[in-house]
Design a protein around this motif. Structure first.
Motif, PDB file in Angstrom:
ATOM      1  N   ILE A 104       9.993   8.994  -2.283  1.00 40.28           N
ATOM      2  CA  ILE A 104      10.632   8.100  -1.307  1.00 40.28           C
ATOM      3  C   ILE A 104      10.061   8.328   0.095  1.00 40.28           C
ATOM      4  CG2 ILE A 104      12.748   7.667  -2.638  1.00 40.28           C
ATOM      5  CD1 ILE A 104      14.213   9.608  -0.813  1.00 40.28           C
ATOM      6  N   GLU A 105       9.664   9.566   0.385  1.00 37.54           N
ATOM      7  CA  GLU A 105       9.058   9.825   1.702  1.00 37.54           C
ATOM      8  C   GLU A 105       7.700   9.137   1.811  1.00 37.54           C
ATOM      9  OE1 GLU A 105       9.405  14.051   2.632  1.00 37.54           O
ATOM     10  OE2 GLU A 105      11.215  13.417   3.732  1.00 37.54           O
ATOM     11  N   GLU A 106       6.933   9.215   0.737  1.00 36.53           N
ATOM     12  CA  GLU A 106       5.610   8.572   0.714  1.00 36.53           C
ATOM     13  C   GLU A 106       5.773   7.048   0.811  1.00 36.53           C
ATOM     14  OE1 GLU A 106       3.533   9.516  -2.895  1.00 36.53           O
ATOM     15  OE2 GLU A 106       1.857   8.199  -2.383  1.00 36.53           O
ATOM     16  N   PHE A 107       6.737   6.528   0.071  1.00 38.78           N
ATOM     17  CA  PHE A 107       7.004   5.086   0.047  1.00 38.78           C
ATOM     18  C   PHE A 107       7.429   4.602   1.437  1.00 38.78           C
ATOM     19  CE2 PHE A 107      10.273   1.749  -1.109  1.00 38.78           C
ATOM     20  CZ  PHE A 107       9.354   0.775  -1.456  1.00 38.78           C
ATOM     21  N   ALA A 108       8.342   5.346   2.070  1.00 41.72           N
ATOM     22  CA  ALA A 108       8.836   4.956   3.403  1.00 41.72           C
ATOM     23  C   ALA A 108       7.693   4.931   4.412  1.00 41.72           C
ATOM     24  CB  ALA A 108       9.925   5.921   3.854  1.00 41.72           C
ATOM     25  N   ALA A 109       6.804   5.902   4.305  1.00 43.66           N
ATOM     26  CA  ALA A 109       5.683   5.980   5.263  1.00 43.66           C
ATOM     27  C   ALA A 109       4.770   4.773   5.130  1.00 43.66           C
ATOM     28  CB  ALA A 109       4.899   7.267   5.024  1.00 43.66           C
ATOM     29  N   GLN A 110       4.714   4.191   3.935  1.00 43.16           N
ATOM     30  CA  GLN A 110       3.794   3.069   3.708  1.00 43.16           C
ATOM     31  C   GLN A 110       4.451   1.713   3.872  1.00 43.16           C
ATOM     32  OE1 GLN A 110       1.950   3.877  -0.041  1.00 43.16           O
ATOM     33  NE2 GLN A 110       0.595   5.387   0.865  1.00 43.16           N
ATOM     34  N   ARG A 111       5.710   1.658   4.218  1.00 44.25           N
ATOM     35  CA  ARG A 111       6.399   0.371   4.292  1.00 44.25           C
ATOM     36  C   ARG A 111       6.788  -0.013   5.727  1.00 44.25           C
ATOM     37  NH1 ARG A 111       4.392  -1.238   0.253  1.00 44.25           N
ATOM     38  NH2 ARG A 111       5.403  -2.083  -1.593  1.00 44.25           N
ATOM     39  N   ASP A 112       6.052   0.460   6.681  1.00 43.21           N
ATOM     40  CA  ASP A 112       6.125  -0.007   8.083  1.00 43.21           C
ATOM     41  C   ASP A 112       7.541  -0.145   8.645  1.00 43.21           C
ATOM     42  OD1 ASP A 112       3.438  -0.234   7.939  1.00 43.21           O
ATOM     43  OD2 ASP A 112       3.441  -2.379   7.483  1.00 43.21           O
TER      44      ASP A 112
END
Ligand SMILES: Cc1cc2nc3c(=O)[nH]c(=O)nc-3n(C[C@H](O)[C@H](O)[C@H](O)COP(=O)(O)OP(=O)(O)OC[C@H]3O[C@@H](n4cnc5c(N)ncnc54)[C@H](O)[C@@H]3O)c2cc1C
Length: 374
Positions: A104-112
């Motif tokens: 979820i941290e990786e996903f959040a970082a990539q979703r602007d």
């Protein structure tokens, strides 16, 4: 009152009053076309009213993300026009293990900025998750929630009041250039869009087969919410990495898959996605399992419901009273997410084949009508 169809000529005839048919009808009507919708049942009873009502934008990827972003704005506009309940409450992806937290941290970082990472306390402010393993969650703030059983008929009523003709309880038997053939007579239309969902394989079996379309069957349950609980967003859990490309392509996804294979082979075997959405009356819609075939057995396997209830018991920390159980089906293709064909001039087949029709169907319909030239 059901009668034979009157021999009018329309700009557009649409087969199917599910979300994909209604989306085409609504957009074509907005563009000034005369439109008729032909539906075999009294009302829509297919995938579009059997789902979670989850309009998940953020977890999509590639073409699906483009359609979902376009569709989101259109859902909000349609809800205002047709007067149905819609919640911009988002999707909450829970982390109950370190690899889930990493994803979820990786996903959040990539979703602007559209995904906010919460700690366990932040999660519990918006969702009554009792599971002591909870580490936190990712709130996808762009996502929406509707109650499909109310939204779909509301859209149909709104379109009927806006001048779209509907022929319910009218089975379509075929389509040729300029003519839709039904059990109640022919309907003339310059363009025909067949939005028959998983029944596309009945009307155009060869084309469906060429596109590797099968039927995906899902088990769903509706339960009472535990007393005093709140669930504002749609809830996803670690199993979401198995289904949403926006998550499955992240680095930590493999670790979650390996862990599920080791610790929960029953969840993997039934292709379970532990997902939940709350209806306006407070009840929780729980799901789901996945099985793929051209024809499914008619029997509901009790073990699959037991599996779902076990998972939700752990998540919510309370025994759950089941109020309803149902199967849903949608068209699925391993090789294409969106099935569009023009078998004869002016007849278009339009089917979402990745199981995201509520999220991406409105944007997809717009792309089909653009291609038609409307
Ligand atoms: C259990 C379940 C959960 C889901 N959850 C989600 C979710 O949370 N978010 C999401 O984005 N997507 C979800 N989906 C997928 C989504 O619901 C579908 O992609 C979408 O509803 C498909 O819409 P449709 O209009 O193509 O099909 P349908 O809703 O099935 O509509 C097709 C219509 O065509 C009619 N029809 C078929 N053949 C004929 C004929 N010959 N003549 C006349 N009428 C005909 C049928 O009667 C039907 O009403 C879920 C699906 C299921 C089954």
């Amino acid at each position: 009152m059901v009668s034979r169809v009157t021999p009018l000529r329309y700009d557009l005839a649409v087969v199917g009053a599910g979300i994909i048919g209604l989306a085409h009808a609504a957009l074509a009507r907005e563009r000034g076309m005369s439109v008729v919708v032909v539906e075999r049942y009294d009302r829509a009873v297919g995938a579009s009213v059997r789902n979670f009502g989850h309009i998940g934008v953020t977890t999509q990827e590639d073409e699906a993300l483009v359609h979902a972003r376009a569709g989101r704005e259109y859902w909000l506009r349609l809800a205002a026009q047709a007067g149905f309940w819609i919640q911009p409450a988002g999707t909450l992806i829970l982390a109950r293990a370190e690899d889930e937290h990493a994803i979820i941290e990786e996903f959040a970082a990539q979703r602007d900025g559209s995904v906010r990472v919460l700690d366990a306390r932040g999660v519990r402010e918006i969702a009554s998750i009792a599971d002591p393993r909870l580490l936190g969650g990712a709130l996808c703030e762009d996502d929406l929630r509707v109650s499909s059983v109310e939204a779909i008929p509301a859209i149909a009523s709104y379109l009927a009041a806006s001048g779209v003709d509907f022929h319910f309880r009218t089975n379509v038997t075929g389509a040729s250039t300029g003519v839709l053939h039904t059990g109640r007579g022919d309907i003339e239309a310059s363009t025909i869009v067949v939005a028959a969902g998983h029944d596309t394989d009945m009307l155009f079996p060869d084309l469906a087969e060429e596109a590797n379309i099968q039927r995906c069957l899902l088990h769903m349950l509706e339960v009472d919410a535990p007393p005093g609980s709140v669930f504002s967003p749609v809830i996803l859990t670690g199993t979401a990495v198995l289904r949403y490309r926006g998550l499955s392509q992240r680095a930590a996804a493999q670790s979650i898959r390996d862990r599920l294979a080791r610790d929960h082979p029953d969840l993997l075997a039934a292709l379970v996605n532990v997902k939940m959405s709350q209806r306006p009356n407070g009840r929780l819609v729980l799901g789901d399992t996945h099985a793929y075939a051209h024809t499914h057995d008619p029997f509901r396997e009790e073990e699959l419901d037991d599996l779902l209830l076990r998972e939700f018991h752990a998540l919510l920390g309370a025994p759950l009273r089941v109020r309803r159980r149902w199967h849903g089906e949608y068209a699925h293709s391993e090789t294409e997410d969106y099935f569009v064909r023009e078998p004869v001039p002016g007849v278009f087949l339009a089917c979402v084949t990745n199981g995201t029709g509520m999220s991406t169907g409105l944007g997809f319909a717009r792309s089909v009508l653009d291609r038609v030239g409307y």
